[in-house]
Design a protein around this motif. Structure first.
Motif, mmCIF file in Angstrom:
data_model
loop_
_atom_site.group_PDB
_atom_site.id
_atom_site.type_symbol
_atom_site.label_atom_id
_atom_site.label_comp_id
_atom_site.label_asym_id
_atom_site.label_seq_id
_atom_site.Cartn_x
_atom_site.Cartn_y
_atom_site.Cartn_z
ATOM 1 N N UNK A 834 -70.326 -32.207 59.895
ATOM 2 C CA UNK A 834 -68.930 -31.249 59.702
ATOM 3 C C UNK A 834 -68.814 -30.471 61.021
ATOM 4 N N UNK A 835 -69.867 -29.976 61.444
ATOM 5 C CA UNK A 835 -69.814 -29.066 62.575
ATOM 6 C C UNK A 835 -69.067 -30.024 63.845
ATOM 7 N N UNK A 836 -69.747 -31.237 64.003
ATOM 8 C CA UNK A 836 -69.350 -32.162 65.125
ATOM 9 C C UNK A 836 -68.006 -32.675 64.794
ATOM 10 N N UNK A 837 -67.386 -32.713 63.146
ATOM 11 C CA UNK A 837 -66.186 -33.151 63.288
ATOM 12 C C UNK A 837 -65.080 -31.934 63.679
ATOM 13 N N UNK A 838 -65.549 -30.837 63.732
ATOM 14 C CA UNK A 838 -64.745 -29.758 64.236
ATOM 15 C C UNK A 838 -64.563 -29.892 65.832
ATOM 16 N N UNK A 839 -63.636 -30.521 66.479
ATOM 17 C CA UNK A 839 -63.788 -31.044 67.732
ATOM 18 C C UNK A 839 -64.577 -30.213 68.722
ATOM 19 N N UNK A 840 -65.647 -30.666 68.939
ATOM 20 C CA UNK A 840 -66.657 -29.919 69.950
ATOM 21 C C UNK A 840 -66.578 -30.225 71.514
ATOM 22 N N UNK A 841 -65.589 -31.037 71.681
ATOM 23 C CA UNK A 841 -65.814 -31.558 73.070
ATOM 24 C C UNK A 841 -65.756 -30.535 74.171
ATOM 25 N N UNK A 842 -64.801 -29.656 73.735
ATOM 26 C CA UNK A 842 -64.873 -28.375 74.844
ATOM 27 C C UNK A 842 -66.132 -27.523 74.833
ATOM 28 N N UNK A 843 -66.835 -27.620 73.663
ATOM 29 C CA UNK A 843 -67.792 -26.562 73.641
ATOM 30 C C UNK A 843 -69.130 -27.138 73.577
ATOM 31 N N UNK A 844 -69.498 -28.141 72.612
ATOM 32 C CA UNK A 844 -70.674 -28.504 72.481
ATOM 33 C C UNK A 844 -71.247 -29.259 73.417
ATOM 34 N N UNK A 847 -72.961 -33.085 71.992
ATOM 35 C CA UNK A 847 -73.333 -33.157 70.563
ATOM 36 C C UNK A 847 -74.697 -32.587 70.024
ATOM 37 N N UNK A 848 -75.258 -31.581 70.908
ATOM 38 C CA UNK A 848 -76.521 -31.432 70.513
ATOM 39 C C UNK A 848 -76.483 -29.916 69.521
ATOM 40 N N UNK A 849 -76.868 -30.338 68.284
ATOM 41 C CA UNK A 849 -76.585 -29.184 67.287
ATOM 42 C C UNK A 849 -77.933 -29.334 66.376
ATOM 43 N N UNK A 865 -77.652 -23.873 65.343
ATOM 44 C CA UNK A 865 -77.790 -23.711 66.720
ATOM 45 C C UNK A 865 -76.947 -24.884 67.548
ATOM 46 N N UNK A 866 -75.920 -24.731 68.649
ATOM 47 C CA UNK A 866 -75.800 -25.702 69.454
ATOM 48 C C UNK A 866 -75.835 -25.640 70.808
ATOM 49 N N UNK A 894 -70.441 -23.588 51.018
ATOM 50 C CA UNK A 894 -71.668 -22.591 51.464
ATOM 51 C C UNK A 894 -71.369 -21.917 52.489
ATOM 52 N N UNK A 895 -71.894 -20.422 52.579
ATOM 53 C CA UNK A 895 -71.757 -19.737 53.780
ATOM 54 C C UNK A 895 -72.779 -19.812 54.695
ATOM 55 N N UNK A 896 -72.306 -19.674 56.083
ATOM 56 C CA UNK A 896 -73.564 -19.800 57.212
ATOM 57 C C UNK A 896 -73.788 -18.432 57.558
ATOM 58 N N UNK A 897 -75.194 -18.246 57.892
ATOM 59 C CA UNK A 897 -75.695 -16.983 58.192
ATOM 60 C C UNK A 897 -75.439 -16.696 59.566
ATOM 61 N N UNK A 898 -76.019 -17.701 60.402
ATOM 62 C CA UNK A 898 -75.493 -17.658 61.785
ATOM 63 C C UNK A 898 -75.197 -18.844 62.478
ATOM 64 N N UNK A 899 -74.427 -18.517 63.628
ATOM 65 C CA UNK A 899 -74.210 -19.604 64.508
ATOM 66 C C UNK A 899 -74.318 -19.371 65.684
#
Length: 1579
Positions: A834-844, A847-849, A865-866, A894-899
């Motif tokens: 799911x995290x990767x489907x939020x276009x991470x091209x600019x950020x991640x 794809x290391x998450x 953690x990415x 589900x809620x995330x605690x920390x990103x």
């Protein structure tokens, strides 16, 4: 929206202004949306014809993070001018794409839909504030380890044009939407900061543009961008403050009775619109959204556990099927010529088919490097076996014997050497343990491999010459000792070092039995690496089962892209291939990185029948296939997808088929399989018949999965999971599904459980770990009733799944990726997807998450953690983070605690280049992760806090009935010092009732007795004063005052002196003159802006008629620097007392009366309130007498004082006590300690002082500064055994940890542990307790912190959880009575009950000296009566909470001793969730959270808890503190931190008594004056 795209700059200026005004009205809510659109259309109507494609709809403003949507690239990013072609080309090479194992178009769509839905909900997240200097991204090159490595799991990679354009198409809006946003002027966003009106908080939603989300460079290349600087939403003009009494913001007068809430809303006179409070307001708006589970009723009693137990939801789906029946695999066929052991097969091919190719290895470019034939493989393995057994040691002492374990250390790029070593070991009957090549001594993975080598008892490692050269060495050339490894002997196995076996030597090849053949390593969820032992019979049977399932034929060709040291790469590519004389072509990971198509080319060139790949390889080949027109994959009969059990493999398989079907790939050859280190191959799909229908997919509901049940997804396609089957189970195996936790109970047919297998072809044990083995390899499933279903043991596979129609196996996740949150299961891989489907091209980065859970406050909390790309902008990252939150919330509920985002390449790696999850988790919990961006969301996901406490109505009920001295059955909590009694020096006191007379009396009777000695930093006496010298100097000052000041009796005179004897003389000069001295701390010359306003304020508030000071200070007061901070023209008369006339002054003396004021005592409290109290002559005489009795002071005694002499008890001891009692005071100004730390302690030793007084700041300086130097001080002859009492003068709860560490540190210098104690005073009574010479030692009790929050005292044992040690504040002074009172009912409380401390004593102050003149307030604090019990006594309210406990100890008179315990100031307490917290308790927890937190302070702002922590380490640690601080406060205090502020050391203001000025800190924070390193707003 297109009107934004049109060039608005073309419009006339007035039209643009009107549009801006319109936007402003809309954002302020002064106009409806409809009205806005109407007016806007009207304004633009005449221009529409000139501007094509105008759409006059409202700009789509999204409430997303607080920053603007300016998609113009960040300065580091390549500019948008490059053409789109080159841009795509760069994307192809950068390797910056996401990890496409998880790539799923279906899922991407779902995520985009979920985000679009969230968009409508308009949610604003405040973006964290970061100091620009912090966190320079480390260049990637510095961190990239050399890639000797074997294959990487996670390196996401080369994506080309196709993917990029797909990505563009999938963004939420059409591209012109983004361009339009960027051209829009910043008027809407800059007016968007929320405002708070006085009295009530009125927050408008913040319309903010949504930042760009996708690779826009191509589109932007042709766009003219007007304002490329993003508008800063947060800055705005400060409002004018209401003209209140003009106090500097640092010091406010505020009554204790008055509630502070009215001041909160107006930010305490701080401009409300400052940047910080806007963000806090945004945070509040975000937090106003309702939480998911409703919170239950508050709990009333402590005995109940704090935690909210979630009630089972009646709508939870429950499994409804029947109990599952074990599934049987097809029988294992019997083949007549099957070899008795694997070595026998190799021997057979080596002899009969010597020329047949066994293995082809490729070089880095993908060209064949060498081919190993079966003959060569056999002869080399034979040589190695012979060498191992006969040539390593001596005949009598061989180094290695059959059955010993040997490590195989070979890189993936050299499969030939590995094959020879592996088969050589089998032939020698030693047990090979293949491991990864260790890259460095500290390598995360290698440490755990040490555990494996230890548990397997390995002491010998085989390696190749090339590999040995690459290993890290010590300076003298030996291979370093890797962390955690046993001592190893290294043996090189290159052919030239091997010995040809003698003619008579033959290897022993027994028939396969249950002895261990080899050990395969496996990392557990906790990160430990264990060895799974595979017996000879298992190895043989597994090869047989694979040959049958995959229908291998002799002489086939197989292309293997997997790691041949373990798992499928080994089982197919090393073992089964030799069994069937297959030709294996190995494509190492390094080749794949350079040439992603290499494996497809090999299949084409060699007409391979079988290929063994992972989804990653499918994806890479698909991305790179454009260059290859003529590849043909029609030869493939089986494309085995090793990670086909991963739910995200479906789309990789589909996409690959899509591209390569035209190249001859048949749909039915794609064969996903499921494997586990323990059970080896679990299931594999057999190739289908040509043209037969392909197997169906399961489309499951995520919600159902989280409850462990299978439900076909019907309603919401966004939260669906599509899974493909992994075929049938292996031949000869038996399979069940059991519950993953608890006893292995069989699941129902519609329930997800762990797959367990019984098979001869599985692993047999964890080598050397019998305990863990039993729970994994010897599981006997039980039925509903708990009875075992049979005798046969099953092995747990760690795979979670179910059996579908036709006995097909479906896998939905792994046990090790399971996160149990509030009773629901989530799969780490699903969250990564799911995290990767939020276009991470600019950020991640690539794809290391990593996703894992940590336990905080009785539940698991999810952390993501990415790695962040080096060129990612702050805005992009924050944007991506907030969107991931929304997507996970929508899809997984589900809620995330920390990103957290960390710099590229900094997460610990597994040997194959993937992320080492458990090491990452360890780093997160220890504060070693060093994120560059972090977002905590405890408010969203911590839902098990109990409901806030509602205060019960307080009235005096019958339970409080007073019977004698009992309240509700308990003794009334009161304590009394001994009687002041008859005075010894009768004549002295009768004649000289007042201090001014006492000094004159001493000057006549004992003129040469030295009263004061002032020391400098070297410990040298710089000034002394005898009785007569002091008296004479005081007289001269009186004369000067009278001549130059023109003062009347009762005027106030400010004394502005550094600590010393001049101050004392000036004080008595004022008493002689009948004027009232006010001592004020002089301003700090280096810090006038901060210190001078307080001086000015006290002068103004006390209405001083004149200032007495020294010449240097007088110059400072009139200097130009001072004029910058205050108005220097309006000072009262300034008189310097440095050059007093030589001649004898006339005798002036105005005798006082008892009620006359002797002096005013001004002090700034920790809550930032300036209060002055009036001290009468009678009060100071009795106070001095009380101290004299308590400390047994008389003329022949010496005491040492290291205190500030400006207020409270410090002033009394410095200026008054000696004159009254006649003892000698040695004065050490605390500032001198900054020049020479040991001066105070060496004075004690040199003068053999018995009694000394200091402040906490002095004690802390000595503890921190001299702690390491005790040996040196001892050598210098420093001896503290003379000290009988060392009293800390304070107006707070005793700092037990500080006094204890001081006692422990200086115990070696002879300091008695009983010597250190504390005093207690307050504004209304400067000294209530002082540990004197008599009386028992101060006692310590442990109280329960949960009860304290409920305003109750519950005593517990030392070491009890949540216990807080409290030390008694010293013995109560003679003449003092103390009682504990309920501050609301004003009724007395019983023993050991918490309440306000009230005091009755002849030396209480006579009232506040305030500018407000609120008489009621004074009456309330100084002359209060109890509501019942003893209504005639007048009490003073101290404003401190505490309790009295009768101890077993006896006091001087032989009665049981009543101890007073101070808990803290009422003014300082924080009311949160209906409970009362003392800041010091939260701060103690925070300071323990991480080694780099030097000091911390907490305060509240609009019901949010703000924690400020000083960072003593490097700035890269700043963000590590955010989760740790949040965790510790949640765990220990059950509070969610709202804002975490990380600042430099020394930012938290501390007053002279060593108390934190939390309100100053708060004001500076809200006015944005702290220059914090980082501010995190927790969601």
């Amino acid at each position: 929206m297109a009107d934004r795209g049109a060039d608005l700059s073309a419009l006339p200026k007035e039209v643009r202004d009107q549009l801006a005004e319109l936007d402003l009205e809309l954002s302020e809510g002064d106009i409806t949306q409809k009205g806005y659109e109407k007016k806007r259309a009207k304004l633009l109507a005449s221009y529409i014809s000139h501007m094509p494609n105008m759409d006059l709809s409202l700009p789509d403003v999204q409430l997303s993070p607080g920053h603007s949507a300016d998609p113009s690239p960040s300065p580091e990013a390549p500019g948008p001018s490059t053409s789109s072609a080159s841009r795509h080309h760069r994307a192809h090479r950068s390797g910056g794409a996401r990890d496409d194992r998880y790539r799923s178009d279906i899922h991407t769509e779902a995520v985009q839909a979920a985000l679009a839905k969230h968009k409508e909900e308009k949610m604003a997240l405040p973006m964290p504030t970061k100091r620009r200097s912090a966190f320079v991204q480390s260049p990637i090159d510095n961190c990239t380890p050399p890639d000797t490595s074997s294959a990487s799991e996670d390196e996401g990679s080369l994506r080309r044009k196709a993917a990029l354009s797909a990505v563009l198409a999938q963004t939420l809006q059409s591209p012109d939407y983004w361009i339009n946003r960027s051209v829009q002027s910043s008027s809407t966003s800059s007016s968007a900061s929320s405002t708070l009106s006085h009295g009530e908080a009125k927050a408008q939603p913040l319309p903010q543009p949504q930042p760009a989300l996708s690779v826009l460079a191509d589109v932007l290349a042709h766009t003219r961008i007007e304002n490329s600087v993003p508008p800063d939403v947060t800055s705005s003009t400060p409002q004018e403050r209401g003209s209140r009494v003009d106090l500097p913001p640092a010091v406010r007068g505020m009554s204790r009775g008055q509630s502070r809430s009215s001041m909160l809303d107006t930010a305490d006179g701080v401009p409300v619109n400052s940047r910080v409070s806007t963000k806090i307001q945004q945070l509040l708006n975000t937090l106003k959204r309702p939480k998911r589970p409703p919170l239950s009723e508050f709990f009333v009693d402590d005995s109940e556990e704090i935690v909210e137990v979630p009630q089972p939801d009646p709508n939870t789906p429950k499994p409804e099927g029947r109990q599952i029946i074990p599934v049987k695999g097809e029988p294992l066929g019997v083949v007549s010529n099957w070899p008795p052991a694997l070595q026998a097969a190799l021997a057979r091919w080596g002899a009969t088919q010597a020329k047949s190719p066994a293995l082809t290895a490729l070089d880095i470019t993908g060209k064949p490097l060498y081919t190993l034939t079966y003959g060569k493989l056999w002869s080399r393995s034979l040589k190695l076996a012979y060498t191992l057994l006969n040539k390593l040691g001596t005949k009598t002492e061989p180094v290695i014997q059959p059955g010993d374990r040997v490590a195989l250390v070979y890189p993936n790029s050299d499969p030939g050497m590995f094959w020879v070593a592996f088969y050589g070991c089998l032939l020698a009957e030693v047990i090979p343990v293949p491991i990864e090549v260790p890259l460095s001594r500290q390598d995360a993975g290698s440490q755990q491999i040490g555990f494996l080598l230890g548990s397997c008892g390995v002491s010998l490692a085989l390696t190749s010459e090339v590999c040995l050269k690459g290993l890290p060495k010590t300076p003298n050339g030996e291979i370093i000792q890797f962390k955690g490894w046993p001592r190893m002997k290294w043996v090189v196995t290159d052919t030239k070092y091997l010995t040809k076996p003698s003619k008579d030597w033959q290897p022993h090849i027994p028939t396969a039995n249950t002895d261990t053949a080899y050990i395969e390593y496996k990392a557990s969820k906790e990160g430990t690496v264990m060895g799974v032992a595979v017996s000879k019979i298992s190895m043989l049977t597994h090869c047989q089962a694979l040959s049958q399932a995959c229908n291998y034929c002799e002489g086939e060709t197989l292309v293997n892209v997997l790691d041949c040291k373990k798992d499928m790469g080994m089982w197919h590519g090393v073992l089964t291939s030799v069994m069937n004389r297959i030709h294996t072509i190995t494509v190492p990971y390094a080749v794949m990185k350079a040439c992603p198509m290499s494996w497809v080319q090999r299949v084409h060139i060699h007409k391979a029948r079988v290929a063994l790949v992972k989804c990653r390889d499918l994806h890479w080949a698909m991305m790179a296939h454009k260059d290859q027109r003529d590849t043909n994959l029609s030869s493939i009969r089986m494309l085995i997808v090793a990670d086909g059990a991963n739910p995200w493999s479906v789309s990789s398989c589909d996409a690959f088929l899509n591209v390569f079907q035209s190249h001859g790939l048949k749909p039915e050859v794609i064969c996903p399989c499921a494997t586990s280190p323990e059970a080896l191959t679990v299931a594999i799909r057999r190739p289908g018949a040509r043209g037969a229908p392909l197997p169906a997919r399961a489309i499951l509901s995520m919600g159902g999965l989280s409850h462990g049940v299978i439900r076909v997804n019907t309603e919401d396609k966004n939260s669906a999971l599509t899974v493909q089957d992994v075929g049938h189970i292996m031949p000869g195996a038996l399979m069940c599904i059991v519950k993953p936790d608890g006893p292995p109970q069989l699941c129902k047919t519609d329930e997800i459980g762990e797959i367990v297998i019984n098979s001869r072809a599985g692993g047999t044990m964890y080598y050397g770990l019998p305990g863990v083995t039993k729970n994994t390899f010897e599981v006997i499933p039980v039925n509903q009733a708990g009875a075992p279903i049979g005798e046969i043991p099953f092995s747990r596979t760690g795979l979670l799944g179910f059996v579908g129609p036709g006995s097909l196996v479906f896998v939905v996740g792994k046990n090790e990726g399971l996160l149990m949150v509030s009773g629901r299961r989530h799969n780490a891989d699903d969250l990564v997807a799911t995290a990767l489907a939020v276009e991470p091209v600019k950020t991640v980065y690539r794809g290391r998450i990593a996703v894992f859970s940590v336990t905080v406050f009785y539940d698991e909390r999810i952390v993501i953690v990415a790695e962040q790309r080096p060129d990612a902008s702050e805005e992009d990252s924050f944007q991506w983070m907030s969107r991931v939150l929304q997507a996970i919330d929508s899809i997984h509920q589900v809620g995330l605690y920390c990103l957290a985002l960390v710099p590229a390449n900094t997460l610990p790696k597994t040997p194959l280049g993937g992320i080492h999850i458990c090491e990452t988790k360890q780093n997160f919990l220890e504060g070693n992760l060093h994120p560059c961006n972090i977002l905590m969301c405890p408010h969203t996901c911590v839902t098990n806090l109990p409901k806030p406490r509602q205060k019960q109505p307080v009235d005096v009920g019958p339970a409080s009935m007073l019977v004698g001295n009992l309240v509700a059955g308990k003794r009334i909590a009161q304590a009394t010092g001994r009687e002041l009694g008859v005075v010894e020096d009768q004549d002295l006191i009768r004649k000289h009732q007042f201090l001014s007379e006492a000094l004159q009396f001493r000057a006549q009777t004992d003129p040469d007795h030295v009263l004061y000695v002032l020391l400098n930093a070297k410990g040298v006496a710089v000034c002394t004063a005898t009785c007569s010298q002091l008296h004479k100097r005081a007289e001269k000052i009186t004369a000067t005052l009278m001549e130059r000041g023109g003062l009347n009796t009762g005027d106030n005179v400010v004394l502005l002196y550094p600590p010393g004897i001049d101050l004392i003389a000036a004080f008595y000069g004022c008493l002689y003159a009948g004027v009232i001295p006010v001592t004020v701390r002089p301003p700090h010359p280096q810090n006038l802006p901060a210190t001078l306003p307080t001086v000015r304020m006290i002068i103004d508030v006390s209405k001083a008629a004149c200032i007495l000071t020294t010449q240097p200070l007088m110059r400072i007061l009139r200097s130009r620097e001072a004029a910058a901070s205050v108005n220097v023209k309006t000072w009262p008369t300034i008189i310097d007392t440095d050059d007093l006339p030589r001649k004898r002054p006339p005798h002036i003396y105005k005798p006082p009366t008892a009620e006359m004021l002797a002096y005013l005592d001004f002090s700034v409290s920790t809550t930032g309130m300036l209060t002055g109290v009036k001290m009468s002559h009678a009060a100071i005489s009795t106070l001095c007498r009380s101290i004299k009795l308590q400390c047994e002071l008389y003329s022949s005694r010496q005491i040492a004082i290291c205190l500030d002499p400006y207020c409270g008890l410090g002033f009394v001891l410095w200026c008054l006590s000696s004159v009254y009692s006649g003892h000698q005071s040695i004065l050490i100004p605390p500032l001198e300690l900054e020049c020479s730390l040991p001066v105070w302690l060496s004075t004690l030793s040199q003068y053999k002082i018995r009694d000394t007084f200091c402040s906490y700041s002095v004690m802390e300086l000595c503890t921190k500064g001299l702690g390491t130097q005790t040996e040196m001080l001892k050598a210098r002859g420093l001896n503290l055994s003379c000290v009988r009492s060392c009293v800390v003068i304070a107006e707070e709860r005793p700092r037990l940890s500080l006094t204890q560490s001081f006692s422990k540190l200086f115990k070696d210098l002879g300091l008695s542990p009983r010597a250190v104690s504390t005093a207690f005073g307050s504004r209304v009574n400067l000294a209530m307790c002082l540990q004197g010479t008599a009386g028992p030692d101060p006692s310590t009790v442990y109280v329960d912190m949960k009860s304290l929050r409920h305003d109750r005292v519950r005593l517990v044992e030392r070491g009890a959880p949540q216990s807080l040690p409290l030390m008694e504040s010293g013995t109560i002074l003679p003449g003092v009575r103390v009682i504990i009172v309920n501050p609301e009912t004003r009724g007395p409380l019983g023993d050991s009950h918490l309440g306000e401390i009230w005091v009755n004593s002849p030396h209480s102050a006579s009232g506040y000296y305030t500018i407000y003149g609120e008489e009621s307030l004074q009456a309330d604090h100084f002359n209060t009566r109890l509501s019942f019990g003893e209504p005639q006594t007048l009490w003073a309210r101290t404003g401190y909470l505490g309790f009295i406990k009768r101890t077993e100890l006896l006091d001087a008179s032989g009665d049981r001793h009543d101890a007073l315990f101070v808990v803290g100031s009422l003014d300082e307490t924080l009311e949160l969730r209906g409970l009362r917290y003392h800041p010091i308790d939260i701060e103690t927890s925070v300071s323990r959270a991480h080694r780099s937190i030097a000091e911390s302070a907490v305060f509240t702002w609009t019901n949010l808890l703000v924690v400020v922590a000083e960072l003593s380490g490097s700035e890269q640690e700043a963000l590590d503190l955010v989760p740790l601080v949040t965790n510790v406060v949640l765990e220990e205090h059950h509070l969610i931190v709202g804002v975490v502020v990380i600042v430099d050391p020394g930012v938290i203001p501390i007053n002279s008594r060593g108390e934190k000025q939390r309100m100053h800190l708060r004001d500076s924070f809200l006015a944005d004056q702290l220059d914090p390193i980082y501010v995190a707003y927790n969601m």
